[in-house]
Design an enzyme around this catalytic site. Structure first.
Site, mmCIF file in Angstrom:
data_model
loop_
_atom_site.group_PDB
_atom_site.id
_atom_site.type_symbol
_atom_site.label_atom_id
_atom_site.label_comp_id
_atom_site.label_asym_id
_atom_site.label_seq_id
_atom_site.Cartn_x
_atom_site.Cartn_y
_atom_site.Cartn_z
ATOM 1 N N LYS A 10 0.510 7.614 -5.459
ATOM 2 C CA LYS A 10 0.676 6.164 -5.503
ATOM 3 C C LYS A 10 2.159 5.761 -5.572
ATOM 4 C CE LYS A 10 -3.881 5.343 -7.572
ATOM 5 N NZ LYS A 10 -4.617 4.579 -8.628
ATOM 6 N N PHE A 58 -8.559 -6.648 -12.638
ATOM 7 C CA PHE A 58 -7.304 -5.989 -12.252
ATOM 8 C C PHE A 58 -7.120 -5.890 -10.736
ATOM 9 C CE2 PHE A 58 -10.500 -2.631 -13.059
ATOM 10 C CZ PHE A 58 -10.473 -1.932 -11.853
ATOM 11 N N ARG A 86 -10.794 15.716 -9.443
ATOM 12 C CA ARG A 86 -10.869 14.707 -10.507
ATOM 13 C C ARG A 86 -10.448 15.326 -11.840
ATOM 14 N NH1 ARG A 86 -11.574 9.176 -9.295
ATOM 15 N NH2 ARG A 86 -12.027 9.065 -11.518
ATOM 16 N N THR A 92 -8.554 8.034 -15.731
ATOM 17 C CA THR A 92 -7.876 6.880 -15.123
ATOM 18 C C THR A 92 -6.718 6.375 -16.000
ATOM 19 O OG1 THR A 92 -10.009 6.226 -14.191
ATOM 20 C CG2 THR A 92 -8.257 4.569 -14.163
ATOM 21 N N ARG A 103 -2.198 12.943 -14.169
ATOM 22 C CA ARG A 103 -1.966 11.612 -14.744
ATOM 23 C C ARG A 103 -1.313 11.684 -16.114
ATOM 24 N NH1 ARG A 103 -7.508 8.823 -12.423
ATOM 25 N NH2 ARG A 103 -6.553 7.772 -10.636
ATOM 26 N N ASN A 113 -1.041 4.676 -12.155
ATOM 27 C CA ASN A 113 -1.465 5.987 -12.661
ATOM 28 C C ASN A 113 -1.261 7.141 -11.675
ATOM 29 O OD1 ASN A 113 -3.502 5.324 -10.953
ATOM 30 N ND2 ASN A 113 -5.144 5.366 -12.470
ATOM 31 N N HIS A 116 -4.518 8.990 -6.698
ATOM 32 C CA HIS A 116 -5.926 8.678 -6.435
ATOM 33 C C HIS A 116 -6.676 9.957 -6.116
ATOM 34 C CE1 HIS A 116 -9.519 6.841 -4.696
ATOM 35 N NE2 HIS A 116 -9.411 7.739 -3.729
ATOM 36 N N GLU A 127 -13.108 7.699 2.754
ATOM 37 C CA GLU A 127 -11.676 7.507 2.513
ATOM 38 C C GLU A 127 -10.820 8.326 3.482
ATOM 39 O OE1 GLU A 127 -12.405 6.482 -2.217
ATOM 40 O OE2 GLU A 127 -11.301 8.303 -1.692
HETATM 41 N N1 UDP Z 1 -7.215 0.211 -12.530
HETATM 42 C C1 UDP Z 1 -6.515 -0.751 -13.261
HETATM 43 N N2 UDP Z 1 -7.027 -1.176 -14.460
HETATM 44 C C2 UDP Z 1 -8.210 -0.707 -14.964
HETATM 45 C C3 UDP Z 1 -8.920 0.260 -14.215
HETATM 46 C C4 UDP Z 1 -8.396 0.691 -13.004
HETATM 47 O O1 UDP Z 1 -5.457 -1.189 -12.829
HETATM 48 O O2 UDP Z 1 -8.623 -1.126 -16.048
HETATM 49 C C5 UDP Z 1 -6.665 0.700 -11.254
HETATM 50 C C6 UDP Z 1 -6.077 2.106 -11.367
HETATM 51 O O3 UDP Z 1 -4.946 2.197 -10.500
HETATM 52 C C7 UDP Z 1 -7.225 2.958 -10.878
HETATM 53 C C8 UDP Z 1 -7.800 2.072 -9.755
HETATM 54 O O4 UDP Z 1 -7.697 0.751 -10.285
HETATM 55 O O5 UDP Z 1 -6.797 4.220 -10.435
HETATM 56 C C9 UDP Z 1 -9.235 2.350 -9.376
HETATM 57 O O6 UDP Z 1 -10.024 2.292 -10.542
HETATM 58 P P1 UDP Z 1 -11.149 3.391 -10.814
HETATM 59 O O7 UDP Z 1 -11.973 2.907 -11.959
HETATM 60 O O8 UDP Z 1 -11.840 3.718 -9.542
HETATM 61 O O9 UDP Z 1 -10.283 4.634 -11.347
HETATM 62 P P2 UDP Z 1 -9.983 6.055 -10.686
HETATM 63 O O10 UDP Z 1 -11.187 6.435 -9.857
HETATM 64 O O11 UDP Z 1 -8.737 5.890 -9.853
HETATM 65 O O12 UDP Z 1 -9.763 6.978 -11.839
HETATM 66 MG MG MG Z 2 -12.230 5.420 -8.435
#
Ligand code: UDP
Ligand code: MG
Length: 138
Positions: A10, A58, A86, A92, A103, A113, A116, A127
């Site tokens: 990112k 968000f 993952r 996250t 992360r 973070n 992805h 994707e």
């Molecule tokens: N995100 C955020 N605030 C939150 C949760 C997620 O800004 O409370 C952002 C963060 O960059 C995250 C992305 O949205 O990676 C996608 O969220 P997801 O829940 O899919 O998390 P991920 O799969 O990336 O762990």
């Molecule tokens: Mg996700």
């Protein structure tokens, strides 16, 4: 497709100079890079990529952040790729991420973070197709 996942380094990690270390770590963990590109998401493309989150509070900030600078997108191959990746990237929210996850090491907040990782085989395929249109070449 069970052996493939999709990742993006990112804009925060790119800006902070962590791209090299992150790619090195991914390779050392046994993932093979099948496709890779340095690119930048337009706001429209970022909005489309994260459309599943469009009703979240968000979302606007996420779209703006993800289109704020260059990213590296890649298709990665390994047995059990989605789940293993993952695990490698961690929670996250970096504050909740396990020690030594990408992360934990490189992310500064739940929004910015660093990286992805696809959350299912089905989404990995969607994707990969989204970012690498001629997927059959890879
Ligand atoms: N995100 C955020 N605030 C939150 C949760 C997620 O800004 O409370 C952002 C963060 O960059 C995250 C992305 O949205 O990676 C996608 O969220 P997801 O829940 O899919 O998390 P991920 O799969 O990336 O762990
Ligand atoms: Mg996700």
């Amino acid at each position: 497709m069970g052996n493939r996942t999709f990742t993006m380094i990112k804009p925060d990690a790119m800006k902070n100079g962590h791209a090299g270390a992150i790619l090195d770590r991914i390779l050392k963990e046994g993932f093979h890079i099948k496709a890779l590109k340095l690119t930048r998401l337009s706001p429209e493309k970022a909005a489309q990529f994260y459309a599943v989150h469009k009703d979240k509070p968000f979302y606007a900030e996420l779209v703006s952040f993800m289109s704020s600078g260059p990213i590296i997108a890649a298709i990665l191959e390994k047995e059990n790729a989605v789940e293993d990746f993952r695990k490698l990237i961690g929670h996250t929210d970096p504050a909740k991420a396990e020690p030594n996850t990408i992360r934990k090491l490189y992310a500064s907040s739940v929004g910015e973070n660093a990286i992805h990782g696809s959350d299912s085989d089905e989404n990995a395929l969607i994707e990969c197709r989204f970012m690498f249109s001629a997927l059959e070449e890879y």
